[in-house]
Write a protein that holds these residues in place. Structure first.
Motif, PDB file in Angstrom:
ATOM      1  N   UNK A 130      59.230  71.431  43.811  1.00 43.34           N
ATOM      2  CA  UNK A 130      60.291  72.431  44.018  1.00 43.34           C
ATOM      3  C   UNK A 130      61.129  72.007  45.227  1.00 43.34           C
ATOM      4  N   UNK A 131      62.445  72.021  45.046  1.00 41.60           N
ATOM      5  CA  UNK A 131      63.372  71.628  46.106  1.00 41.60           C
ATOM      6  C   UNK A 131      63.015  70.250  46.665  1.00 41.60           C
ATOM      7  N   UNK A 147      65.213  77.505  33.655  1.00 34.54           N
ATOM      8  CA  UNK A 147      65.538  78.762  34.334  1.00 34.54           C
ATOM      9  C   UNK A 147      65.677  78.579  35.846  1.00 34.54           C
ATOM     10  N   UNK A 148      65.219  77.433  36.350  1.00 37.49           N
ATOM     11  CA  UNK A 148      65.287  77.165  37.785  1.00 37.49           C
ATOM     12  C   UNK A 148      65.331  75.653  38.001  1.00 37.49           C
ATOM     13  N   UNK A 149      66.535  75.060  38.044  1.00 39.44           N
ATOM     14  CA  UNK A 149      66.653  73.600  38.136  1.00 39.44           C
ATOM     15  C   UNK A 149      66.026  72.992  39.382  1.00 39.44           C
ATOM     16  N   UNK A 150      65.718  73.804  40.393  1.00 42.83           N
ATOM     17  CA  UNK A 150      65.055  73.255  41.575  1.00 42.83           C
ATOM     18  C   UNK A 150      63.569  73.041  41.337  1.00 42.83           C
ATOM     19  N   UNK A 151      63.082  73.509  40.201  1.00 43.12           N
ATOM     20  CA  UNK A 151      61.664  73.442  39.848  1.00 43.12           C
ATOM     21  C   UNK A 151      61.479  72.395  38.749  1.00 43.12           C
ATOM     22  N   UNK A 152      60.753  71.303  39.054  1.00 38.94           N
ATOM     23  CA  UNK A 152      60.545  70.252  38.064  1.00 38.94           C
ATOM     24  C   UNK A 152      59.068  69.877  38.022  1.00 38.94           C
ATOM     25  N   UNK A 153      58.692  69.206  36.924  1.00 35.87           N
ATOM     26  CA  UNK A 153      57.329  68.701  36.755  1.00 35.87           C
ATOM     27  C   UNK A 153      57.398  67.215  36.442  1.00 35.87           C
ATOM     28  N   UNK A 154      56.448  66.458  36.994  1.00 36.33           N
ATOM     29  CA  UNK A 154      56.403  65.017  36.777  1.00 36.33           C
ATOM     30  C   UNK A 154      55.023  64.623  36.277  1.00 36.33           C
TER      31      UNK A 154
END
Length: 462
Positions: free
Chosen positions: A429-430, A411-418
């Protein structure tokens, strides 16, 4: 008299390098054109430069898994890798012969490529040899259209016009294999550096494979010292000798007047260009004149310390540097820096890949077969529009390692988890770290994973 012929029946493979214009279009150096279906492009890191070779027109750099050619007249950079026609990855050394216009690339697995006029000729005899022992390739020198490769079994002589092994020189007792660590030609003699000292033979000899024709140097204080490197400079030899201290090597000049030590320490490489000798140490570069006086010493540059693998003073006030994390650059006497690196990824470490929309995310961490950490610094690399990027505030992860997987918020490609093995989940984020989650701050939502023993507790992040 003991003689040996070539290592094996000469065998070569031939392939053509992708033309430069097409190569640049593919790799995005001058265009954002997409790679054609069925064609590969490399995404190697060009940040760790290891070996240098210099000619009047070109600068050649060997990186960990690829190489590059910098045209000194027009500034164009050409990449060389398996994607563009090379036979292998993992380069041990390189050398260039201006007479035959041949670039010799030796690999850590003993494979050999010769690049001539955009055609790659592969010589795999040494790699395929079944003989046990050291088959590493340490150094290369050139004389009369031939390449002399210093290897763990002796010297391979390659005919550059025929692109094949002409003969093999074994310097051990009774012509047995003996490691040769470096080769050079000076004063019409071919020199070989070994653990037993310096050997030489007439460079015009038609029978360098006859062991008894090689003469051992018994006349200098280095006669029984292990020699790691030889460089020819005019009529002198520059020698790098081992000591009883593994972290200390000594640099000597051997001239008709005698032998003198000019430097010592944790020396990584020695290069000669014009009348200057460049000594590369782990934290600095020192340049010496012919009279052994110090002309220049560089211990830092614009972006940090001189963590260097190789360097050459080009004789015009410019220092060519192969840096551990800044790639290849030219450093002027006033400190001005010019990078001559191809574009590429930050690191060659790859554990996991995630693709979403038009972006590829790379997790560069690792764990071994027993699920223990590899301790690779935490980072996330992303590729979009022919550009690689990394986390902007990764200093917040100084105590975190081994990111194995990346997930994107649909829903928000600028938001990721690693997911970091043994640590927890990093929220990004970003391209900036915004939060860190582990068992302690999630009320146990992230469960611990037991590996092998009570001392090997890891966080199993999914």
């Amino acid at each position: 008299m003991v003689a040996h012929t070539a290592l094996s029946i000469p065998r070569r493979a031939k392939r053509r390098i992708i033309p430069l214009l097409l190569l640049l279009l593919q790799l995005g150096d001058i265009s954002h054109a997409q790679v054609a279906i069925g064609q590969w492009q490399d995404h190697f890191s060009y940040n760790t430069a290891r070996h240098l070779a210099v000619s009047k027109d070109y600068i050649f750099t060997a990186y960990t898994n690829a190489a590059a050619i910098f045209n000194r007249s027009d500034g164009i950079i050409e990449r060389l890798s398996k994607a563009t026609g090379l036979s292998d990855a993992g380069i041990s050394t390189i050398g260039y012969d201006p007479t035959t216009k041949s670039l010799v690339i030796a690999y850590t697995n003993s494979n050999i490529d010769i690049l001539q006029h955009d055609v790659v000729y592969n010589i795999s005899d040494l790699r395929r040899a079944t003989a046990a022992g050291d088959k590493a390739i340490y150094d290369v020198a050139f004389h009369r259209r031939k390449a002399y490769l210093a290897t763990g079994i002796g010297i391979l002589v390659i005919d550059l016009d025929r692109q094949e092994i002409e003969t093999t020189c074994y310097l051990g007792t009774e012509g047995t294999p003996e490691p040769v660590y470096s080769v050079a030609v000076s004063n019409t003699r071919l020199y070989a550096a070994t653990a037993k000292g310096l050997y030489s033979i007439d460079a015009s000899s038609r029978y360098p494979n006859i062991t008894s024709l090689w003469q051992h140097d018994d006349s200098t204080l280095l006669s029984n010292r292990s020699i790691a490197l030889i460089r020819a400079q005019n009529n002198d030899l520059i020698l790098l000798a081992e000591t009883t201290n593994p972290s200390v090597r000594e640099v000597y000049r051997l001239a008709t007047q005698g032998i003198v030590m000019i430097d010592s320490g944790d020396v990584q490489s020695v290069q000669c260009c014009a009348d200057l000798t460049t000594v590369t140490k782990t934290d600095r570069v020192r340049v010496f004149r012919n009279d052994n006086t110090l002309q220049r010493e560089v211990s830092s540059f614009l972006y940090g310390d001189m963590t260097v693998h190789d360097a050459v003073d080009l004789g015009d006030g410019t220092l060519l540097v192969a840096h551990d994390w800044a790639g290849t650059f030219l450093l002027a006497e006033n400190g001005e820096l010019t990078s001559i690196n191809p574009k590429g990824n930050v690191s060659d470490n790859v554990y996991g890949l995630t693709a979403f929309n038009n972006t590829v995310y790379l997790a560069p961490g690792g764990k071994n077969t027993t699920n223990a950490n590899m301790w690779i610094p935490a980072n996330v690399f992303s590729y979009n529009n022919n550009e690689w990027n990394q986390l902007q505030n990764r200093d917040l992860l100084a105590n975190v390692a081994d990111i194995l997987q990346v997930a994107v918020d649909p829903t928000d490609p600028s938001h990721i988890a690693a997911a970091a093995w043994g640590y927890g989940i990093i929220e990004i984020r970003d391209n900036k770290v915004v939060a860190f989650h582990n068992a302690e701050n999630t009320n146990g939502a992230i469960q611990k994973y037991w590996v092998g023993s009570w001392s090997a507790v890891q966080y199993f992040c999914i």
